[in-house]
Every structure is written in C-alpha cells, then in structure tokens.
Design a protein around this motif. Sequence first.
Motif, PDB file in Angstrom:
ATOM      1  N   ARG A  15       0.843  -1.202   0.000  1.00 24.21           N
ATOM      2  CA  ARG A  15       0.000   0.000   0.000  1.00 24.21           C
ATOM      3  C   ARG A  15       0.874   1.246   0.000  1.00 24.21           C
ATOM      4  O   ARG A  15       2.081   1.175   0.214  1.00 24.21           O
ATOM      5  N   VAL A  16       0.228   2.378  -0.191  1.00 25.99           N
ATOM      6  CA  VAL A  16       0.932   3.667  -0.165  1.00 25.99           C
ATOM      7  C   VAL A  16       1.651   3.837   1.166  1.00 25.99           C
ATOM      8  O   VAL A  16       2.784   4.316   1.208  1.00 25.99           O
ATOM      9  N   THR A  17       1.038   3.423   2.258  1.00 23.32           N
ATOM     10  CA  THR A  17       1.684   3.566   3.567  1.00 23.32           C
ATOM     11  C   THR A  17       2.946   2.710   3.657  1.00 23.32           C
ATOM     12  O   THR A  17       3.897   3.092   4.335  1.00 23.32           O
ATOM     13  N   ASP A  18       2.956   1.560   2.977  1.00 22.76           N
ATOM     14  CA  ASP A  18       4.165   0.733   2.940  1.00 22.76           C
ATOM     15  C   ASP A  18       5.291   1.456   2.209  1.00 22.76           C
ATOM     16  O   ASP A  18       6.446   1.423   2.638  1.00 22.76           O
ATOM     17  N   ASP A  20       5.603   4.677   1.878  1.00 29.36           N
ATOM     18  CA  ASP A  20       6.035   5.763   2.758  1.00 29.36           C
ATOM     19  C   ASP A  20       6.986   5.253   3.839  1.00 29.36           C
ATOM     20  O   ASP A  20       7.984   5.894   4.145  1.00 29.36           O
ATOM     21  N   GLU A  21       6.699   4.085   4.393  1.00 29.58           N
ATOM     22  CA  GLU A  21       7.564   3.490   5.409  1.00 29.58           C
ATOM     23  C   GLU A  21       8.919   3.115   4.813  1.00 29.58           C
ATOM     24  O   GLU A  21       9.965   3.336   5.422  1.00 29.58           O
ATOM     25  N   ASN A  24      10.836   6.344   4.532  1.00 28.19           N
ATOM     26  CA  ASN A  24      11.284   6.863   5.826  1.00 28.19           C
ATOM     27  C   ASN A  24      12.498   6.105   6.339  1.00 28.19           C
ATOM     28  O   ASN A  24      13.490   6.714   6.768  1.00 28.19           O
ATOM     29  N   ARG A  69       8.279  -7.001   0.807  1.00 24.80           N
ATOM     30  CA  ARG A  69       7.440  -6.147  -0.041  1.00 24.80           C
ATOM     31  C   ARG A  69       7.959  -6.102  -1.473  1.00 24.80           C
ATOM     32  O   ARG A  69       7.284  -5.609  -2.372  1.00 24.80           O
ATOM     33  N   ARG A  95       6.013   8.729  -6.822  1.00 24.55           N
ATOM     34  CA  ARG A  95       5.102   7.613  -7.053  1.00 24.55           C
ATOM     35  C   ARG A  95       4.228   7.944  -8.239  1.00 24.55           C
ATOM     36  O   ARG A  95       3.509   8.945  -8.225  1.00 24.55           O
TER      37      ARG A  95
END
Length: 137
Positions: A15-18, A20-21, A24, A69, A95
């Motif tokens: 996902r997008v949050t993955d 982002d992680e 980071n 991932r 992205r």
Amino acid sequence: MFQLTYISTAHADVRVTDVDEILNVSRRNNARDEITGLLVHDGVRFLQALEGDRQLVSAAFDRIRADPRHRATVILSERDVPARQFGDWAMASERAGLASGALSMPQIVDALVASVADANIRALFSSFARLDRRQGA
C-alpha cells in the motif's frame, strides 16, 4: 563512487503507507551510510538507483532483497561513477499515479533527473515514468 540500479516488483498487497515506510527507513539509513539515490514506484514496480561506498550500497541492497514487499529483484547496472549522480538526496522519490498539481508523473521524474549527468540513467527513469501499467503488469 559505486552506483547500483535495480528494478523489482511490489507484492500485490503493498500500500501507499508501505511505500512511505520504505522511504522513511531508507532516508534514515541512507543518511547514516552516506548513500544517495532515487526511488520511483508506479504502483506495480520499484525502480531505484543507490550510490555511495560499495560495501554500504551492497548492504543496503541486501536489505532491500530481503524485504518481503519486493519480489523479482533484478540488478540493471552496477558500476563505478566518477561523482554522485543524485547530489545529496538521501532518497528522492516519486510515485506514479499519485502526482498532484499541474505536473504529470513523467514531468516530475524528468525534473528530478534533469541534473543527472549520465544520459542513460536519465533515460531509464524517464522511460519508466512513462510506462502505462493499467493494461497489465
């Protein structure tokens, strides 16, 4: 200066949050290890260039390959370069499909790689940004 460029396929549940992680953690680790580069994710694949000390870049790539991932990770190039191609970016990123504002994804990536001296690296990232994955990956 060592530079490694690879492509990988994201697992279907990324996902997008993955992403982002990933960014980071990459930025923190890369700043610590003096690694620079660019990561582009189009929702299906990752294209990334890493540059810095050979051992530190290799260790970073080993961590990437071990990350669940990613799958089907393929090294596109490994080479010594006379100077950093990506300036002081701990990890610049974009992205595809998530770009906002007046610029398209290809325009954003073109702007990110405009100062990259190597024409092949510029073309690789620019072409990747222009692929239309909606018709199948």
